[in-house]
Design a protein around this motif. Structure first.
Motif, PDB file in Angstrom:
ATOM      1  N   ASN A 124       3.179   6.255  -2.372  1.00 58.91           N
ATOM      2  CA  ASN A 124       3.361   4.815  -2.524  1.00 58.91           C
ATOM      3  C   ASN A 124       4.850   4.522  -2.715  1.00 58.91           C
ATOM      4  N   PHE A 125       5.400   3.553  -1.924  1.00 65.14           N
ATOM      5  CA  PHE A 125       6.840   3.288  -1.958  1.00 65.14           C
ATOM      6  C   PHE A 125       7.302   2.779  -3.325  1.00 65.14           C
ATOM      7  N   ASP A 126       6.453   2.035  -4.022  1.00 60.70           N
ATOM      8  CA  ASP A 126       6.838   1.560  -5.350  1.00 60.70           C
ATOM      9  C   ASP A 126       6.964   2.728  -6.324  1.00 60.70           C
ATOM     10  N   LYS A 127       6.010   3.669  -6.232  1.00 62.24           N
ATOM     11  CA  LYS A 127       6.072   4.847  -7.100  1.00 62.24           C
ATOM     12  C   LYS A 127       7.229   5.765  -6.704  1.00 62.24           C
ATOM     13  N   LEU A 128       7.585   5.735  -5.421  1.00 59.32           N
ATOM     14  CA  LEU A 128       8.658   6.599  -4.934  1.00 59.32           C
ATOM     15  C   LEU A 128       9.983   6.290  -5.637  1.00 59.32           C
ATOM     16  N   LYS A 129      10.205   5.031  -5.948  1.00 60.62           N
ATOM     17  CA  LYS A 129      11.441   4.656  -6.654  1.00 60.62           C
ATOM     18  C   LYS A 129      11.492   5.325  -8.022  1.00 60.62           C
ATOM     19  N   ILE A 130      10.350   5.362  -8.707  1.00 65.07           N
ATOM     20  CA  ILE A 130      10.288   6.018 -10.018  1.00 65.07           C
ATOM     21  C   ILE A 130      10.484   7.521  -9.854  1.00 65.07           C
ATOM     22  N   VAL A 131       9.849   8.079  -8.812  1.00 66.50           N
ATOM     23  CA  VAL A 131       9.970   9.517  -8.542  1.00 66.50           C
ATOM     24  C   VAL A 131      11.433   9.890  -8.330  1.00 66.50           C
ATOM     25  N   ILE A 132      12.147   9.105  -7.532  1.00 64.38           N
ATOM     26  CA  ILE A 132      13.560   9.392  -7.240  1.00 64.38           C
ATOM     27  C   ILE A 132      14.398   9.344  -8.517  1.00 64.38           C
ATOM     28  N   ALA A 139      14.563   8.268   0.089  1.00 61.31           N
ATOM     29  CA  ALA A 139      14.655   6.825  -0.128  1.00 61.31           C
ATOM     30  C   ALA A 139      14.589   6.063   1.188  1.00 61.31           C
ATOM     31  N   GLU A 140      15.125   6.672   2.256  1.00 62.21           N
ATOM     32  CA  GLU A 140      15.174   6.008   3.558  1.00 62.21           C
ATOM     33  C   GLU A 140      13.845   6.099   4.304  1.00 62.21           C
ATOM     34  N   PHE A 141      13.246   7.304   4.294  1.00 66.78           N
ATOM     35  CA  PHE A 141      12.069   7.535   5.142  1.00 66.78           C
ATOM     36  C   PHE A 141      10.771   7.812   4.371  1.00 66.78           C
ATOM     37  N   VAL A 189     -13.585  -6.024  12.631  1.00 61.68           N
ATOM     38  CA  VAL A 189     -13.500  -7.107  13.618  1.00 61.68           C
ATOM     39  C   VAL A 189     -13.695  -8.438  12.882  1.00 61.68           C
ATOM     40  N   GLY A 190     -12.788  -9.390  13.144  1.00 60.93           N
ATOM     41  CA  GLY A 190     -12.833 -10.670  12.463  1.00 60.93           C
ATOM     42  C   GLY A 190     -11.964 -10.743  11.229  1.00 60.93           C
ATOM     43  N   GLN A 191     -11.420  -9.578  10.801  1.00 59.60           N
ATOM     44  CA  GLN A 191     -10.571  -9.526   9.609  1.00 59.60           C
ATOM     45  C   GLN A 191      -9.257 -10.271   9.835  1.00 59.60           C
ATOM     46  N   GLN A 192      -8.804 -11.013   8.833  1.00 57.94           N
ATOM     47  CA  GLN A 192      -7.533 -11.712   8.895  1.00 57.94           C
ATOM     48  C   GLN A 192      -6.422 -10.776   8.425  1.00 57.94           C
ATOM     49  N   ILE A 193      -5.494 -10.453   9.307  1.00 53.70           N
ATOM     50  CA  ILE A 193      -4.363  -9.595   8.966  1.00 53.70           C
ATOM     51  C   ILE A 193      -3.249  -9.839   9.969  1.00 53.70           C
ATOM     52  N   SER A 194      -2.016  -9.960   9.486  1.00 53.89           N
ATOM     53  CA  SER A 194      -0.899 -10.178  10.395  1.00 53.89           C
ATOM     54  C   SER A 194      -0.475  -8.853  11.004  1.00 53.89           C
ATOM     55  N   LYS A 195       0.152  -8.935  12.156  1.00 53.55           N
ATOM     56  CA  LYS A 195       0.648  -7.733  12.821  1.00 53.55           C
ATOM     57  C   LYS A 195       1.636  -7.000  11.910  1.00 53.55           C
ATOM     58  N   LYS A 196       2.503  -7.761  11.246  1.00 52.30           N
ATOM     59  CA  LYS A 196       3.504  -7.170  10.364  1.00 52.30           C
ATOM     60  C   LYS A 196       2.846  -6.376   9.237  1.00 52.30           C
ATOM     61  N   ASN A 197       1.822  -6.955   8.608  1.00 49.31           N
ATOM     62  CA  ASN A 197       1.132  -6.267   7.509  1.00 49.31           C
ATOM     63  C   ASN A 197       0.400  -5.013   7.985  1.00 49.31           C
ATOM     64  N   LEU A 198      -0.208  -5.096   9.164  1.00 45.83           N
ATOM     65  CA  LEU A 198      -0.907  -3.937   9.718  1.00 45.83           C
ATOM     66  C   LEU A 198       0.066  -2.799   9.962  1.00 45.83           C
ATOM     67  N   LEU A 199       1.217  -3.102  10.550  1.00 44.11           N
ATOM     68  CA  LEU A 199       2.227  -2.066  10.812  1.00 44.11           C
ATOM     69  C   LEU A 199       2.774  -1.504   9.501  1.00 44.11           C
ATOM     70  N   THR A 200       2.918  -2.366   8.513  1.00 41.26           N
ATOM     71  CA  THR A 200       3.400  -1.902   7.199  1.00 41.26           C
ATOM     72  C   THR A 200       2.406  -0.933   6.574  1.00 41.26           C
ATOM     73  N   PHE A 201       1.104  -1.248   6.658  1.00 44.07           N
ATOM     74  CA  PHE A 201       0.072  -0.350   6.144  1.00 44.07           C
ATOM     75  C   PHE A 201       0.150   1.020   6.834  1.00 44.07           C
ATOM     76  N   LEU A 202       0.341   0.999   8.155  1.00 38.49           N
ATOM     77  CA  LEU A 202       0.399   2.253   8.900  1.00 38.49           C
ATOM     78  C   LEU A 202       1.592   3.105   8.459  1.00 38.49           C
ATOM     79  N   VAL A 203       2.750   2.474   8.305  1.00 43.03           N
ATOM     80  CA  VAL A 203       3.950   3.211   7.882  1.00 43.03           C
ATOM     81  C   VAL A 203       3.751   3.780   6.482  1.00 43.03           C
ATOM     82  N   ARG A 204       3.133   3.001   5.607  1.00 45.10           N
ATOM     83  CA  ARG A 204       2.941   3.456   4.227  1.00 45.10           C
ATOM     84  C   ARG A 204       1.906   4.568   4.101  1.00 45.10           C
TER      85      ARG A 204
END
Length: 660
Positions: A255-263, A301-303, A166-181
């Motif tokens: 991690n999506f960055d590592k996923l590129k290397i994995v692919i 790569a997509e999902f 509570v009180g943490q600064q975070i944008s809605k976009k970043n929060l949703l991105t964290f959840l997807v990741r």
């Protein structure tokens, strides 16, 4: 994240009794001396679980308990949760109700795709175990052989959960991105476990490790205004939180960055393997592999995931070919205790898993269904398994040669039962007129409303004895390996309720046959050589009469084998110890009291299914769906009440009915 360090708090009104104090003291001393291997020879009904609990409390280390089947694992899990209500006791088994692995039968050119039914309750419990192990030290995990199968690198797993305050600064976009990741899927219409919804400035998260509540995050601009725990059924606020940790939605999050290397790494392996197959003239296999793998890569790569992503686990973990996978064992860290329950059964099971898995996958690789790296999506082999364990306690009424060799045949004994029950008296009788002799014994037991088990060496002799006893007006049932869960449980329940007085079978060593009403066990062909008549099997079979104060065992044999001699001597030794204890403490043995519970509840499921098989097709389908629906409700109810043994039985029934 620094692990929370709490002491194990054993909550019980009982105090160690009989051999328990001595066994606890010896085991704890051995652990303090850093002995890697110790054996606890614990007779049936001597309270081994209570001894385990006391050792865990004294040694105060994260503990892995291995059991050779889900039923035994559930029993241990439930008992230990009662002993340690303030600590984390977790359950880790396969999360599939049904699992048909991917396979290829070359002789018939038959490819069998993976068919699996995941059990959300079991998946939830697996994630709960992983989450507990990466956040705290006062953790007990009761696991089946699933513990040696591949899991995500614990270091990578611990990096993908995050804290919200509570009180943490975070944008809605970043929060949703964290959840997807971290593996969560957006679903604004139906909020199921592992999903989230986002409407305006309110984000709801359905955690992957529980179905009892959701978490509602309220944003004010780019600041978290409130975090509320909300009842998942009626939407009431249960609690208001200052801090909430979001754990991953699945056991494999990349991690999506590592996923590129994995692919890219998978593409390189694919190119090399396709070239190799083409050079060998295996053009069909090369084409098949190319199409299947490219489809998986596009999906990944997509999902971030694909169907059968576990086959690429070596790449996802950046492991070298042949390198052992990470398992739940790696989540325990460097200092933990392992207890292997019923070690004479568990260890052979662990030994057999690697070769079985390897054989199936080698065929898939050879015929172009999978890349060679899929071979590294595997269980640990026995050497890898044993090398990962730190301090091990093996418990069994009949320890195996392996564990005895590790301790130079030194065992810590727990023979005395606080209840006073004594191991049964054993007699040896000749095989001449053995069936007539058994019939006389049965009549004596029937008069006392007691039950009889008869074990033979062949299916034919079991059937013949059953038919003969029926012709003599004896209420008898034949228990064999082809009986399904429903039929097996029904036979055992019917024996206890008095529908039958006798059960005949080949292998009576399986779980579920600890029946207090059984006062006599008859062992035919007791002097024959083989698995079912070796020393350990005879001692285990003798134990089926150890829960009744009038327990007796009759060996029908014309000679005395070494196995018989050893089993009789060991049983007599245990009897002497218990009798001396009873005299000293003025204890009168009493038969164990065990409630008779019908798992099919209010109706007779067997009768329903019999009627169903003779009904019309449309009516049959509808009735079948109704029965499954009702059983599923009962299964979920049992799981929520933490009656996992009943839940597992109901789950098996559902699978059998669906397959019928």
């Amino acid at each position: 994240m620094e692990k929370e360090n709490r002491l194990f708090d054993l909550v019980t009104e009982y105090k160690p009794d009989g051999d328990q104090p001595k066994a606890i003291k010896s085991l704890v001393e051995g652990l303090n001396e850093n002995k890697k291997h110790q054996v606890l020879l614990g007779a049936t009904a001597t309270g081994k679980t209570f001894t385990m609990a006391n050792v865990i409390k004294e040694i105060n280390k994260p503990t892995l308990i291995l059991a050779h089947n889900k039923t035994l694992a559930m029993q241990l899990y439930i008992e230990l949760k009662e002993f340690f209500p303030r600590n984390r006791v977790e359950y880790f088994v396969s999360d599939f109700d049904f699992y048909q692995p991917e396979a290829y039968v070359a002789a018939r050119d038959l490819y069998i795709d993976k068919d699996a039914r995941r059990n959300n309750d079991l998946a939830m419990l697996r994630l709960s175990a992983m989450n507990a192990l990466v956040t705290r030290k006062d953790v007990i995990v009761v696991a089946s052989v699933a513990a040696i199968y591949a899991s995500q690198d614990p270091n990578e797993y611990s990096k993908v959960f995050f804290e919200l305050k509570v009180g943490q600064q975070i944008s809605k976009k970043n929060l949703l991105t964290f959840l997807v990741r971290t593996g969560y899927v957006r679903n604004d219409t139906s909020l199921e476990m592992g999903c989230f919804s986002a409407k305006g400035n309110v984000i709801k998260i359905a955690p992957s490790w529980t179905d009892s509540y959701n978490v509602r995050i309220s944003l004010f601009g780019e600041e978290i205004e409130a975090i509320e725990m909300v009842d998942s059924l009626n939407n009431n606020v249960i609690d208001r939180l200052r801090l909430f940790t979001v754990f991953p939605a699945s056991a494999y999050v990349t991690n999506f960055d590592k996923l590129k290397i994995v692919i890219e790494n998978i593409k390189n392996e694919l190119k090399h393997r396709v070239d190799e197959l083409n050079k060998l003239g295996k053009f069909i296999e090369a084409d098949r592999l190319l199409k299947r793998t490219n489809y998986d890569l596009e999906t990944m790569a997509e999902f971030g995931v694909c169907n059968g992503i576990e086959n690429y686990s070596a790449h996802l973990d950046f492991r070298m070919p042949g390198e052992a996978p990470f398992t739940i064992i790696d989540y325990f860290g460097d200092d933990f205790l392992t207890i292997i329950d019923e070690s004479h059964m568990m260890l052979p099971q662990v030994r057999g898993m690697f070769n079985t898995d390897r054989s199936r996958k080698t065929t898939l690789v050879e015929y172009g269904f999978r890349l060679p790296s899929a071979l590294d999506n595997r269980p640990l082999n026995f050497e890898e398994f044993s090398s990962r364990l730190k301090n091990v306690i093996y418990t069994s009424a009949t320890p195996g040669d392996y564990e005895l060799e590790l301790t130079n045949n030194e065992v810590i004994q727990q023979i005395i039962r606080p209840t006073g029950l004594v191991d049964p008296i054993i007699e040896i009788r000749p095989t001449l007129e053995q069936i007539e002799d058994i019939i006389k014994e049965i009549h004596l037991r029937v008069e006392k409303k007691q039950k009889v088990l008869i074990t033979t060496l062949t299916i034919k002799s079991s059937e013949d004895i059953s038919f003969h006893l029926q012709s003599r007006n004896i209420k008898v049932a034949y228990l064999h390996s082809e009986l399904k869960t429903l039929e097996r449980n029904q036979v055992i329940n019917d024996l206890r309720k008095g529908v039958y007085d006798v059960v005949v079978g080949v292998n009576l060593l399986r779980e579920g046959l600890d029946i207090p009403e059984v006062s006599l066990v008859c062992i035919l062909d007791a002097d024959k050589q083989g698995f079912l008549r070796n020393t350990r099997s005879l001692i285990q079979t003798i134990g089926r009469a150890a829960r009744n104060s009038e327990g007796r065992v009759i060996f029908y044999a014309d000679t005395i084998s070494n196995a018989m001699k050893e089993a009789i001597e060991e049983t007599e030794r245990r009897r002497t110890i218990q009798i001396e204890y009873n005299i000293k403490h003025n204890i009168t043995p009493k038969t164990i009291s065990k409630k008779i519970v019908d798992i099919d509840g209010e109706f007779n499921l067997k009768d329903k299914l019999n009627k169903l098989s003779s009904g019309k097709s449309k009516q049959k389908k509808l009735e079948k769906e109704n029965i499954i629906k009702d059983l599923r409700k009962k299964m979920l109810k049992a799981a929520k009440e933490e009656n996992y043994e009943k839940a597992a039985e109901l789950r098996d029934l559902i699978i059998e009915i669906e397959a019928s």
